[in-house]
Scaffold this motif. Structure first.
Motif, PDB file in Angstrom:
ATOM      1  N   PHE A   1     -15.636  72.261 -51.278  1.00 16.14           N
ATOM      2  CA  PHE A   1     -15.412  72.126 -49.836  1.00 16.14           C
ATOM      3  C   PHE A   1     -16.737  71.993 -49.095  1.00 16.14           C
ATOM      4  CE2 PHE A   1     -14.648  73.594 -45.541  1.00 16.14           C
ATOM      5  CZ  PHE A   1     -13.423  73.033 -45.225  1.00 16.14           C
ATOM      6  N   ASN A   2     -17.718  72.835 -49.457  1.00 16.53           N
ATOM      7  CA  ASN A   2     -19.010  72.827 -48.767  1.00 16.53           C
ATOM      8  C   ASN A   2     -19.645  71.449 -48.748  1.00 16.53           C
ATOM      9  OD1 ASN A   2     -19.023  75.478 -48.031  1.00 16.53           O
ATOM     10  ND2 ASN A   2     -20.452  76.158 -49.598  1.00 16.53           N
ATOM     11  N   ILE A   3     -19.832  70.892 -49.936  1.00 15.29           N
ATOM     12  CA  ILE A   3     -20.600  69.655 -50.036  1.00 15.29           C
ATOM     13  C   ILE A   3     -19.862  68.477 -49.433  1.00 15.29           C
ATOM     14  CG2 ILE A   3     -21.515  67.974 -51.672  1.00 15.29           C
ATOM     15  CD1 ILE A   3     -22.542  70.171 -53.363  1.00 15.29           C
ATOM     16  N   LEU A   4     -18.605  68.266 -49.829  1.00 16.16           N
ATOM     17  CA  LEU A   4     -17.890  67.074 -49.391  1.00 16.16           C
ATOM     18  C   LEU A   4     -17.446  67.155 -47.936  1.00 16.16           C
ATOM     19  CD1 LEU A   4     -15.741  66.255 -52.561  1.00 16.16           C
ATOM     20  CD2 LEU A   4     -17.942  65.305 -51.864  1.00 16.16           C
ATOM     21  N   VAL A   5     -16.904  68.286 -47.510  1.00 12.47           N
ATOM     22  CA  VAL A   5     -16.381  68.394 -46.147  1.00 12.47           C
ATOM     23  C   VAL A   5     -17.510  68.486 -45.131  1.00 12.47           C
ATOM     24  CG1 VAL A   5     -14.956  69.771 -44.583  1.00 12.47           C
ATOM     25  CG2 VAL A   5     -14.203  69.377 -46.930  1.00 12.47           C
ATOM     26  N   ILE A   6     -18.586  69.194 -45.456  1.00 14.93           N
ATOM     27  CA  ILE A   6     -19.718  69.265 -44.525  1.00 14.93           C
ATOM     28  C   ILE A   6     -20.296  67.874 -44.298  1.00 14.93           C
ATOM     29  CG2 ILE A   6     -22.132  69.995 -44.357  1.00 14.93           C
ATOM     30  CD1 ILE A   6     -21.312  72.702 -45.407  1.00 14.93           C
ATOM     31  N   ALA A   7     -20.485  67.117 -45.375  1.00 17.12           N
ATOM     32  CA  ALA A   7     -20.991  65.749 -45.227  1.00 17.12           C
ATOM     33  C   ALA A   7     -20.013  64.886 -44.441  1.00 17.12           C
ATOM     34  CB  ALA A   7     -21.248  65.132 -46.605  1.00 17.12           C
ATOM     35  N   ALA A   8     -18.705  65.089 -44.665  1.00 19.54           N
ATOM     36  CA  ALA A   8     -17.696  64.303 -43.944  1.00 19.54           C
ATOM     37  C   ALA A   8     -17.700  64.630 -42.461  1.00 19.54           C
ATOM     38  CB  ALA A   8     -16.314  64.565 -44.543  1.00 19.54           C
ATOM     39  N   VAL A   9     -17.712  65.917 -42.117  1.00 20.65           N
ATOM     40  CA  VAL A   9     -17.680  66.331 -40.713  1.00 20.65           C
ATOM     41  C   VAL A   9     -18.937  65.879 -39.982  1.00 20.65           C
ATOM     42  CG1 VAL A   9     -17.717  68.336 -39.178  1.00 20.65           C
ATOM     43  CG2 VAL A   9     -16.124  68.275 -41.089  1.00 20.65           C
ATOM     44  N   CYS A  10     -20.101  66.111 -40.591  1.00 18.85           N
ATOM     45  CA  CYS A  10     -21.361  65.728 -39.945  1.00 18.85           C
ATOM     46  C   CYS A  10     -21.492  64.217 -39.824  1.00 18.85           C
ATOM     47  CB  CYS A  10     -22.546  66.292 -40.720  1.00 18.85           C
ATOM     48  SG  CYS A  10     -22.626  68.100 -40.762  1.00 18.85           S
ATOM     49  N   GLY A  11     -21.047  63.487 -40.841  1.00 20.18           N
ATOM     50  CA  GLY A  11     -21.177  62.041 -40.820  1.00 20.18           C
ATOM     51  C   GLY A  11     -20.232  61.364 -39.857  1.00 20.18           C
ATOM     52  N   ILE A  12     -18.990  61.863 -39.775  1.00 17.36           N
ATOM     53  CA  ILE A  12     -17.971  61.213 -38.950  1.00 17.36           C
ATOM     54  C   ILE A  12     -18.064  61.624 -37.487  1.00 17.36           C
ATOM     55  CG2 ILE A  12     -15.474  60.974 -38.586  1.00 17.36           C
ATOM     56  CD1 ILE A  12     -15.133  61.334 -41.610  1.00 17.36           C
ATOM     57  N   LEU A  13     -18.301  62.898 -37.225  1.00 18.77           N
ATOM     58  CA  LEU A  13     -18.202  63.420 -35.863  1.00 18.77           C
ATOM     59  C   LEU A  13     -19.508  63.417 -35.092  1.00 18.77           C
ATOM     60  CD1 LEU A  13     -15.756  66.429 -36.396  1.00 18.77           C
ATOM     61  CD2 LEU A  13     -15.224  64.069 -35.780  1.00 18.77           C
ATOM     62  N   SER A  14     -20.632  63.258 -35.767  1.00 19.49           N
ATOM     63  CA  SER A  14     -21.915  63.246 -35.057  1.00 19.49           C
ATOM     64  C   SER A  14     -22.593  61.884 -35.214  1.00 19.49           C
ATOM     65  CB  SER A  14     -22.843  64.353 -35.584  1.00 19.49           C
ATOM     66  OG  SER A  14     -23.104  64.179 -36.956  1.00 19.49           O
ATOM     67  N   GLN A  15     -23.623  61.665 -34.441  1.00 19.88           N
ATOM     68  CA  GLN A  15     -24.352  60.410 -34.509  1.00 19.88           C
ATOM     69  C   GLN A  15     -25.088  60.285 -35.851  1.00 19.88           C
ATOM     70  OE1 GLN A  15     -24.326  57.892 -32.255  1.00 19.88           O
ATOM     71  NE2 GLN A  15     -22.781  59.066 -31.129  1.00 19.88           N
TER      72      GLN A  15
END
Length: 445
Positions: A136-150
């Protein structure tokens, strides 16, 4: 007595500590070994809301949603500002801070769960927590940061460095669990490896100067957070007295009213990062641990009322529950433009989980009981493959995108996580043949 059980419910034998199911109920005459069924995960929590009720499910669901808001406020207003002041004071780069202090702070729930799993329930909950939360840490953190932020640039050096150390941690864990036993010297090796990792991080800038032709300190904080005009640090009055501007729409006022109880409680219990920032960070970690425990408990109640199998809950909801601090803090720092800090927090948290959250409880217990610790390692191959696979997916995505954390990397990581959940949950439903106990029949409610 704690949460309905006391020390008399844990009996000591020559081979260690044996934990009985009676620790979770008022009648101390039932042993887990006497049951021909498997107890659900809800018995690991206080003896409250175990009887199925749609009212309990609805209440716990809305409480969980509010705890997500509570946790976001803790990270945004206290933990991250305290980390900024720490970076400025110690002259640390953001990637090193993310891999050390931020990773350790947001991994406090896993450390708490692993201590309970090692000393109280005497089960394999620690390894399961590491696997679920690591994916969860690696994949979801990258997904949330990549999709929701600039889109933000991520340094190739810190990501490569922390990925290599994460693979070292996975290899060390695999070797430790090969014989399904953890000896005291193996646990000590895991714990000491973390200090080797810290020493190399302290010397990171010198190492970079030796191996890199161009050393760019783009994420070294040069501006004092206390004096900056943009995004200033909040004080006590800012937390308590700030209201929506006159003429704001009703939605802003409703959102302010929802958040205000959490804002007020935190302002009264956690010092502002403008004052004693180290104490602010410490109290934020305490709140993160409490919130994560409550969040995991409430989500377990929801899953129990919906009759969701524990194996599925562990892979999905409970893994997410203990990893929410990492996601919230990483997303907040990525919005500020500190991409390396966000990714290093994700990878560094997993390294901390293996070296410290597993190594330290195992070391302490093995020294106390003077006996090796038995661990079920039947799924070790699958476990190792999942951990290595997540690191491989993230690193390859960043490498292909020239270390820019953006929407492409985010969507690929999100798709990979969804694929992992589908495969893992399908295997659990096809292969698991667990006979779950009826809590009312066995007297656990």
């Amino acid at each position: 007595m704690i949460f309905g059980w006391d020390s008399s419910d844990i009996k000591q034998f020559e081979d260690g500590w044996i934990h009985y199911a009676s620790a979770y109920r008022s009648e101390p005459d039932v042993d887990v070994n006497d049951l021909n069924c498997t107890l659900p995960a809800i018995v690991e929590f206080p003896n409250f809301m175990r009887r199925k009720s749609w009212i309990s499910a609805v209440v716990c669901f809305f409480l969980s949603m509010y705890l997500f808001v509570f946790l976001a406020i803790v990270c945004d207003d206290y933990l991250v500002p305290a980390m900024e002041r720490l970076c400025y004071t110690l002259r640390m780069t953001y990637d090193v801070a993310g891999a050390t202090f931020l990773a350790a702070a947001t991994s406090a729930p896993e450390l708490f769960v692993n201590f309970v799993g090692t000393f109280v329930t005497s089960g394999d909950i620690g390894v399961g927590t590491v696997v679920g939360s690591s994916v969860f840490n690696i994949l979801v953190i990258a997904a949330v940061c990549g999709i929701l932020s600039q889109p933000v640039k991520v340094g190739w050096w810190p990501v490569t460095r922390d990925t290599i150390w994460y693979l070292v941690a996975i290899a060390a864990l695999t070797i430790t669990l090969l014989d399904s036993q953890v000896m005291w010297y193996e646990a000590l090796t895991l714990f000491l490896l973390y200090f080797v990792y810290l020493i190399l991080l302290i010397l990171d800038r010198r190492i970079q100067n030796l191996v890199r032709k161009e050393h760019i300190e783009s994420e070294l904080l040069n501006e004092d957070p206390l004096t900056r005009e943009e995004d200033p640090l909040k004080g006590f009055r800012d937390h308590v007295c700030t209201k929506p501007e006159p003429g704001s729409n009703i939605c802003k006022w409703i959102w302010w009213a929802i958040k205000y109880p959490a804002e007020l409680l935190l302002a009264c219990t956690v010092p502002s990062a403008r004052s004693i920032f180290f104490l602010s960070m410490l109290m934020a970690v305490v709140w993160i641990s409490v919130i994560s425990y409550m969040l995991t408990w409430f989500l377990t109640v929801v899953g129990h009322n919906l009759s969701i199998p524990d194996s599925i809950m562990g892979l999905t909801v409970l893994a997410a529950g203990t990893s929410v601090p990492e996601v919230a803090s990483s997303y907040i720092v990525s919005k500020k433009g500190y991409g390396s800090m966000a990714i290093c927090n994700a990878i560094g948290s997993n390294t901390f989980d293996i070296f410290v959250c597993l190594g330290l409880p195992w070391l302490m217990k093995s020294l106390i009981v003077q006996h090796e610790i038995e661990i079920d390692s039947t799924a070790l191959t699958i476990t190792t493959a999942m951990l290595v696979g997540t690191a491989f997916v993230l690193y390859v995505c960043l490498l292909a995108n020239r270390f820019w954390l953006g929407k492409v990397v985010g969507w690929i990581c999100l798709a990979s996580y969804v694929a992992f959940l589908i495969v893992a949950c399908t295997l659990e439903m096809l292969l698991a043949a667990t006979n779950n106990c009826d809590l009312e029949e066995v007297g656990f409610v």
